[in-house]
Motif scaffolding. Sequence first.
Motif, short mmCIF file in Angstrom:
data_model
loop_
_atom_site.label_atom_id
_atom_site.label_comp_id
_atom_site.label_asym_id
_atom_site.label_seq_id
_atom_site.Cartn_x
_atom_site.Cartn_y
_atom_site.Cartn_z
N ASN A 149 0.83 -1.20 0.00
CA ASN A 149 0.00 0.00 0.00
C ASN A 149 0.87 1.26 0.00
O ASN A 149 2.06 1.20 0.26
N GLN A 150 0.22 2.38 -0.29
CA GLN A 150 0.89 3.67 -0.17
C GLN A 150 0.05 4.58 0.72
O GLN A 150 -1.17 4.42 0.82
N TYR A 151 0.74 5.54 1.35
CA TYR A 151 0.10 6.35 2.39
C TYR A 151 0.41 7.82 2.18
O TYR A 151 1.45 8.19 1.63
N ASP A 152 -0.51 8.66 2.65
CA ASP A 152 -0.31 10.11 2.58
C ASP A 152 0.50 10.63 3.77
O ASP A 152 1.10 11.69 3.68
N LEU A 153 0.48 9.89 4.86
CA LEU A 153 1.23 10.27 6.05
C LEU A 153 1.77 9.02 6.72
O LEU A 153 1.03 8.07 6.98
N LYS A 156 2.91 10.59 -3.59
CA LYS A 156 3.39 11.91 -3.98
C LYS A 156 2.67 12.95 -3.13
O LYS A 156 1.47 12.85 -2.89
N ASN A 157 3.41 13.94 -2.69
CA ASN A 157 2.90 14.96 -1.75
C ASN A 157 2.56 14.39 -0.38
O ASN A 157 1.85 15.02 0.41
N ASP A 166 15.70 17.60 -4.54
CA ASP A 166 14.87 17.73 -5.73
C ASP A 166 13.54 16.97 -5.60
O ASP A 166 12.58 17.24 -6.32
N LEU A 167 13.53 16.00 -4.70
CA LEU A 167 12.37 15.13 -4.55
C LEU A 167 11.63 15.29 -3.23
O LEU A 167 10.47 14.89 -3.10
N TYR A 168 12.33 15.86 -2.24
CA TYR A 168 11.75 15.96 -0.89
C TYR A 168 12.05 17.31 -0.26
O TYR A 168 13.15 17.85 -0.44
N GLU A 169 11.08 17.82 0.49
CA GLU A 169 11.32 18.97 1.36
C GLU A 169 11.51 18.43 2.78
O GLU A 169 10.77 17.54 3.21
N THR A 170 12.50 18.94 3.49
CA THR A 170 12.78 18.45 4.85
C THR A 170 12.79 19.61 5.84
O THR A 170 13.14 20.74 5.50
N LYS A 225 8.53 15.89 3.22
CA LYS A 225 7.41 15.91 2.27
C LYS A 225 7.91 15.52 0.89
O LYS A 225 8.90 16.05 0.38
N SER A 226 7.21 14.53 0.31
CA SER A 226 7.51 14.12 -1.07
C SER A 226 6.92 15.16 -2.02
O SER A 226 5.76 15.55 -1.88
N ILE A 227 7.73 15.62 -2.98
CA ILE A 227 7.25 16.66 -3.89
C ILE A 227 7.32 16.21 -5.35
O ILE A 227 7.89 15.19 -5.67
#
Length: 201
Positions: free
Chosen positions: A116-120, A150-151, A179-183, A199-201
Amino acid sequence: MISKSIEVTLYNGKTLLNTKNTNYSFGSLQSILKKGLLEIGAAEISRMESVLILGVAGGSVVQTLVTDFSFSKKITGIELDSEIIHIANSYFGLDKISNFKCLIQDAEQFVKTDKNQYDLLIIDIFKDTEMPEFLFQESFITNCKRLLNKNGYILFNTMHLNKNNLSKTEAYLSHFDSDLYETKVLKNIEKYNDVILIKSI
């Protein structure tokens, strides 16, 4: 039971779950994770469809999501210690939360195989004041990234009782390409905790 000593304590009219040296649920820990959730923001949380919690203990962050953020979508919890979930059900009504499902599994193994994939993704795994080494290993971090939409966000509660743990935080962040994540790191919450936000961007 995984932790040697767990006690349910009544303090200022509030029921807490503690070990010998730290709060596990519904005390300072609840405020630490809530600060992380507030940093993400109610609007972001309201758009989420699924949350994964690695390390449930008494379930205080589940209660925070449901009560303070009115989160009604799917919450999955992974907890190694079945005894602590029994306590959470008995004293904190964790099993009464209809959108929460708890699996008694090892978190390291779970993230290897979950499809599965999750938002948080909330990571809150301690043995008393110690964070298991696997949390900082590349394989675990890679698996957590794979589970993230994503996000999506990772909220990782860490404790820095020594300088070694601070260097672990820096090493952990190095696995997330800018480039892919904000930390972001929320430092010194309740004195000894840092909350890492990804955060995945």
